[in-house]
Design a protein around this motif. Structure first.
Motif, mmCIF file in Angstrom:
data_model
loop_
_atom_site.group_PDB
_atom_site.id
_atom_site.type_symbol
_atom_site.label_atom_id
_atom_site.label_comp_id
_atom_site.label_asym_id
_atom_site.label_seq_id
_atom_site.Cartn_x
_atom_site.Cartn_y
_atom_site.Cartn_z
ATOM 1 N N HIS A 127 0.826 -1.213 0.000
ATOM 2 C CA HIS A 127 0.000 0.000 0.000
ATOM 3 C C HIS A 127 0.863 1.266 0.000
ATOM 4 O O HIS A 127 0.408 2.334 0.402
ATOM 5 C CB HIS A 127 -0.953 0.018 1.199
ATOM 6 C CG HIS A 127 -1.891 -1.145 1.232
ATOM 7 N ND1 HIS A 127 -2.954 -1.262 0.360
ATOM 8 C CD2 HIS A 127 -1.913 -2.254 2.019
ATOM 9 C CE1 HIS A 127 -3.603 -2.389 0.607
ATOM 10 N NE2 HIS A 127 -2.982 -3.018 1.610
ATOM 11 N N ALA A 128 2.098 1.132 -0.452
ATOM 12 C CA ALA A 128 2.992 2.284 -0.555
ATOM 13 C C ALA A 128 2.820 2.946 -1.918
ATOM 14 O O ALA A 128 2.520 2.283 -2.923
ATOM 15 C CB ALA A 128 4.441 1.845 -0.369
ATOM 16 N N LEU A 129 3.003 4.256 -1.951
ATOM 17 C CA LEU A 129 2.879 4.999 -3.199
ATOM 18 C C LEU A 129 4.002 4.608 -4.150
ATOM 19 O O LEU A 129 5.176 4.590 -3.777
ATOM 20 C CB LEU A 129 2.929 6.499 -2.911
ATOM 21 C CG LEU A 129 2.718 7.443 -4.097
ATOM 22 C CD1 LEU A 129 1.309 7.277 -4.656
ATOM 23 C CD2 LEU A 129 2.947 8.888 -3.663
ATOM 24 N N ALA A 130 3.632 4.281 -5.370
ATOM 25 C CA ALA A 130 4.612 3.872 -6.379
ATOM 26 C C ALA A 130 4.941 5.051 -7.280
ATOM 27 O O ALA A 130 4.352 5.242 -8.343
ATOM 28 C CB ALA A 130 4.073 2.695 -7.200
ATOM 29 N N GLY A 131 5.863 5.893 -6.862
ATOM 30 C CA GLY A 131 6.289 7.018 -7.687
ATOM 31 C C GLY A 131 5.487 8.282 -7.426
ATOM 32 O O GLY A 131 4.735 8.401 -6.458
ATOM 33 N N SER A 132 5.634 9.231 -8.317
ATOM 34 C CA SER A 132 4.985 10.537 -8.178
ATOM 35 C C SER A 132 3.518 10.466 -8.578
ATOM 36 O O SER A 132 3.096 9.565 -9.311
ATOM 37 C CB SER A 132 5.698 11.581 -9.045
ATOM 38 O OG SER A 132 7.068 11.701 -8.679
ATOM 39 N N ILE A 133 2.731 11.434 -8.089
ATOM 40 C CA ILE A 133 1.322 11.542 -8.455
ATOM 41 C C ILE A 133 1.215 12.579 -9.563
ATOM 42 O O ILE A 133 1.367 13.783 -9.335
ATOM 43 C CB ILE A 133 0.470 11.939 -7.239
ATOM 44 C CG1 ILE A 133 0.628 10.911 -6.120
ATOM 45 C CG2 ILE A 133 -0.997 12.063 -7.626
ATOM 46 C CD1 ILE A 133 -0.142 11.246 -4.860
ATOM 47 N N TYR A 134 0.967 12.097 -10.775
ATOM 48 C CA TYR A 134 0.972 12.977 -11.944
ATOM 49 C C TYR A 134 -0.414 13.548 -12.218
ATOM 50 O O TYR A 134 -1.432 12.932 -11.914
ATOM 51 C CB TYR A 134 1.452 12.202 -13.185
ATOM 52 C CG TYR A 134 2.906 11.807 -13.132
ATOM 53 C CD1 TYR A 134 3.897 12.689 -13.540
ATOM 54 C CD2 TYR A 134 3.288 10.548 -12.665
ATOM 55 C CE1 TYR A 134 5.229 12.327 -13.494
ATOM 56 C CE2 TYR A 134 4.619 10.177 -12.611
ATOM 57 C CZ TYR A 134 5.588 11.075 -13.032
ATOM 58 O OH TYR A 134 6.908 10.719 -12.972
#
Length: 210
Positions: A127-134
Motif C-alpha cells: 500500500h505504498a505509493l509507487a512514484g509521483s502523483i501525476y
C-alpha cells in the motif's frame, strides 16, 4: 509522450504479475460567494484525510495538498487520452452528504472553477505509493447539478469538467470603441469614431488643404 519517474515505470512493468492499485485525487479551486477569495478543496477516493505531494497541473512543481477521503469522492470518469485539441468532458461524482462537499458546492461558487485530476499508483502488497502523483487532467467546471433523492434513493453531486482547451473557443468581448482603445497605453485611434465627417489618418500623410 509523458516522461515518468523510474519508480512509476518499474511499478507499471510489474503490474501484470504483481498487480497495481490506483487512486484518483481531485482538486477544485472554488471562489467565495463574494468573489473576493479562492479556496482549495481536495478529495480522493479512499479512507481518511491524507497529505500527498502532487505535481501541479500548470507548472509541474511538487506541492503538498490535504485530500479528504471518507467517501467524499464516489467516482471519476476515465480521462480520454487524445493528442488533438478536441474538448473533452470528465464527470466527477461526489457525495451529496459529505460535509466538505456541502461546503464547497453550497458555501462557495464553483462555476467555471479550475479543476485538476491526479492519479496515484500504489503497490497492492505494501500500500505504498509507487512514484509521483501525476496530473492527468486540467479543466474547468461546466455543470454541477445536485441530485436530491426521494426517501430510500441515493443522491450525489455530479460535476462536469471540460478540458482547459475550451479556453481557445472564448471570444473577445472588447468592442471597437474609444473607451476600449484608450485602455491600451492611451490609444485614441477611435476618439472620433462616433462623430461624422471627421477624417482619421493612419499610416498615411494628411492631404494638403487648399
Amino acid at each position: 509522450m509523458r516522461s515518468i519517474d523510474g519508480t512509476t515505470y518499474a511499478a507499471l512493468l510489474a503490474a501484470p504479475d504483481a498487480g497495481i492499485c490506483e487512486r484518483d485525487f481531485v482538486t477544485f479551486y472554488a471562489r467565495s460567494l463574494d468573489g473576493l477569495s479562492t479556496s482549495r478543496f481536495c478529495f480522493w477516493n479512499d479512507l481518511d484525510t491524507v497529505t500527498a505531494s502532487v505535481l501541479r497541473g500548470d507548472t509541474g512543481a511538487a506541492e503538498n495538498r490535504d485530500f479528504v477521503g471518507d467517501g467524499s469522492l464516489f467516482a471519476v470518469d476515465r480521462v480520454p487520452l487524445v493528442s488533438d485539441l478536441t474538448i473533452q468532458t470528465v464527470k466527477v461524482t461526489l457525495s451529496q452528504l459529505h460535509a466538505t462537499v456541502q461546503d464547497m458546492v453550497r458555501g462557495n461558487d464553483i462555476r467555471g472553477a479550475r479543476v485538476e485530476i491526479h492519479r496515484g499508483l500504489f503497490d497492492p502488497a505494501t500500500h505504498a505509493l509507487a512514484g509521483s502523483i501525476y496530473c492527468h487532467f486540467v479543466g474547468k467546471v461546466n455543470k454541477a447539478p445536485i441530485s436530491t433523492p426521494k426517501a430510500g434513493d441515493e443522491g450525489s453531486v455530479t460535476i462536469d469538467v471540460v478540458s482547459i482547451v475550451r479556453e481557445l473557443t472564448r471570444t473577445n468581448p472588447a468592442k471597437k470603441s474609444d473607451e476600449t482603445q484608450k485602455r491600451r497605453s492611451g490609444d485614441r485611434f477611435r476618439k472620433y469614431s462616433g462623430v461624422a465627417n471627421v477624417p482619421i489618418f493612419w499610416g498615411v500623410e494628411k492631404s494638403r488643404t487648399k
